[in-house]
Design an enzyme around this catalytic site. Sequence first.
Site, PDB file in Angstrom:
ATOM      1  CE  LYS A   1       0.834   1.422   4.501  1.00 50.49           C
ATOM      2  NZ  LYS A   1       1.832   2.452   4.941  1.00 50.49           N
TER       3      LYS A   1
ATOM      4  N   GLY B   1       7.589   1.691   4.376  1.00 47.64           N
ATOM      5  CA  GLY B   1       6.310   2.334   4.488  1.00 47.64           C
ATOM      6  C   GLY B   1       5.262   2.037   3.697  1.00 47.64           C
TER       7      GLY B   1
ATOM      8  CB  SER C   1       0.905  -4.357   7.857  1.00 45.95           C
ATOM      9  OG  SER C   1       1.588  -3.581   8.876  1.00 45.95           O
TER      10      SER C   1
ATOM     11  CG  ASP D   1      -0.568   0.067   8.690  1.00 46.96           C
ATOM     12  OD1 ASP D   1      -1.049   1.013   9.350  1.00 46.96           O
ATOM     13  OD2 ASP D   1       0.640   0.575   8.219  1.00 46.96           O
TER      14      ASP D   1
HETATM   15  O1  C5P Z   1       0.942  -1.051  15.305  1.00 41.32           O
HETATM   16  P1  C5P Z   1       2.511  -1.015  14.717  1.00 41.32           P
HETATM   17  O2  C5P Z   1       3.006  -2.233  15.673  1.00 41.32           O
HETATM   18  O3  C5P Z   1       2.525  -1.500  13.374  1.00 41.32           O
HETATM   19  O4  C5P Z   1       3.017   0.208  15.051  1.00 41.32           O
HETATM   20  C1  C5P Z   1       4.302   0.271  15.016  1.00 41.32           C
HETATM   21  C2  C5P Z   1       5.081   1.421  15.943  1.00 41.32           C
HETATM   22  O5  C5P Z   1       4.541   2.667  15.231  1.00 41.32           O
HETATM   23  C3  C5P Z   1       4.221   1.645  17.267  1.00 41.32           C
HETATM   24  O6  C5P Z   1       5.157   0.913  18.223  1.00 41.32           O
HETATM   25  C4  C5P Z   1       4.258   3.116  17.552  1.00 41.32           C
HETATM   26  O7  C5P Z   1       5.294   3.423  17.895  1.00 41.32           O
HETATM   27  C5  C5P Z   1       3.962   3.730  16.010  1.00 41.32           C
HETATM   28  N1  C5P Z   1       2.702   3.978  15.894  1.00 41.32           N
HETATM   29  C6  C5P Z   1       1.954   5.015  16.587  1.00 41.32           C
HETATM   30  N2  C5P Z   1       0.733   5.664  16.057  1.00 41.32           N
HETATM   31  C7  C5P Z   1      -0.004   4.638  15.038  1.00 41.32           C
HETATM   32  C8  C5P Z   1       0.622   3.399  14.634  1.00 41.32           C
HETATM   33  C9  C5P Z   1       2.125   3.288  14.777  1.00 41.32           C
HETATM   34  O8  C5P Z   1       2.453   5.799  17.043  1.00 41.32           O
HETATM   35  N3  C5P Z   1      -1.119   4.968  14.771  1.00 41.32           N
END
Ligand code: C5P
Length: 312
Positions: free
Chosen positions: A15, A111, A116, A149
């Site tokens: 994405k 990115g 995910s 995500d």
């Molecule tokens: O949810 P995920 O494990 O993919 O997120 C990775 C990191 O990105 C989180 O630990 C956080 O530091 C940051 N993040 C965030 N706010 C979000 C998504 C991700 O701060 N909405």
Amino acid sequence: MSGDRSGLSVTSFAKVNRDLRVLGKRADGYHELDTVFQSIDLFDTLNFSEGEEGEGAEEDVSLTIEGNAAGQLAADSSNLILRAAHVLREKFAVRRGARIHLSKKIPIGGGLGGGSSNAASALRGLVSLWKLSPADAELHELAASLGSDVPFFLLGGRARGRGRGEILTPLPDGPEEWLLLVFPPFSLSTAEVYARVKARALTGSPSATKVSGSETGGGPERNDLERAAESLRGELRRIRSALAGAGARSARLSGSGSTVFGTFGTKEEASRAMASLEGIGNETKARMAIVKTVSRAEFARRAAPVRLVQRG
Ligand code: C5P
């Protein structure tokens, strides 16, 4: 082992974020987002086959990886594919195993949601392999537990994501577009980029936070993580300006980077821009690729598990 062993293949699309607004920092440490996800025609492939037949003992789930990122990606319990298998087995008390093979093309730490997407594809592949029938809400909840995500990759196409990104609203596809993706030779850590974002603290519980519809309604597309990512790596800004100068309708960082993309109406325009970016490409050692957007209908057709018959 003799006889035919049935297997499955799942296409795991990447994405970009066409738009990403950070509304504030939440009490749980995450950032409250309002973002627009878009599936693109860049994908990994996951193949699934039955595990070895065990004698009563619980079978294993194994993972092998090939492709450009094989050396950067551990096939251990930190891998989102194996974590997806684990949460599915726990939730549905599955005792069967699986062999999973990942063929990797999506850059890691780019990115583009590769990890995910792989997690969502693993959920869908294993649901099919193990003949489970979770409710949509159960699958969504498992996906959200694996990463912010991940739920988007069960839906595909274009969608608005709120909350951590997991509260989804499908959006109409819009006309097909062509993207020039520029992959710098480094990855960025999502957590590190978010840690640099200067977000106002949100008051109240995350679920109580109201996000008004007007917040993505107006104004040009933007990505509130660009400033933080570009402060870590200055070449990202130069690549983005070069894309804008090469005629891109919009030139954005995807998610927390490191991929930068420009959008174009036709493949020819994207190709011309790619040629004109050769200088900065050489200078930054970035690779480039041209891909088209993937609509929700195309996603539904191409990302569905496909049965394979392997002769054993
Ligand atoms: O949810 P995920 O494990 O993919 O997120 C990775 C990191 O990105 C989180 O630990 C956080 O530091 C940051 N993040 C965030 N706010 C979000 C998504 C991700 O701060 N909405």
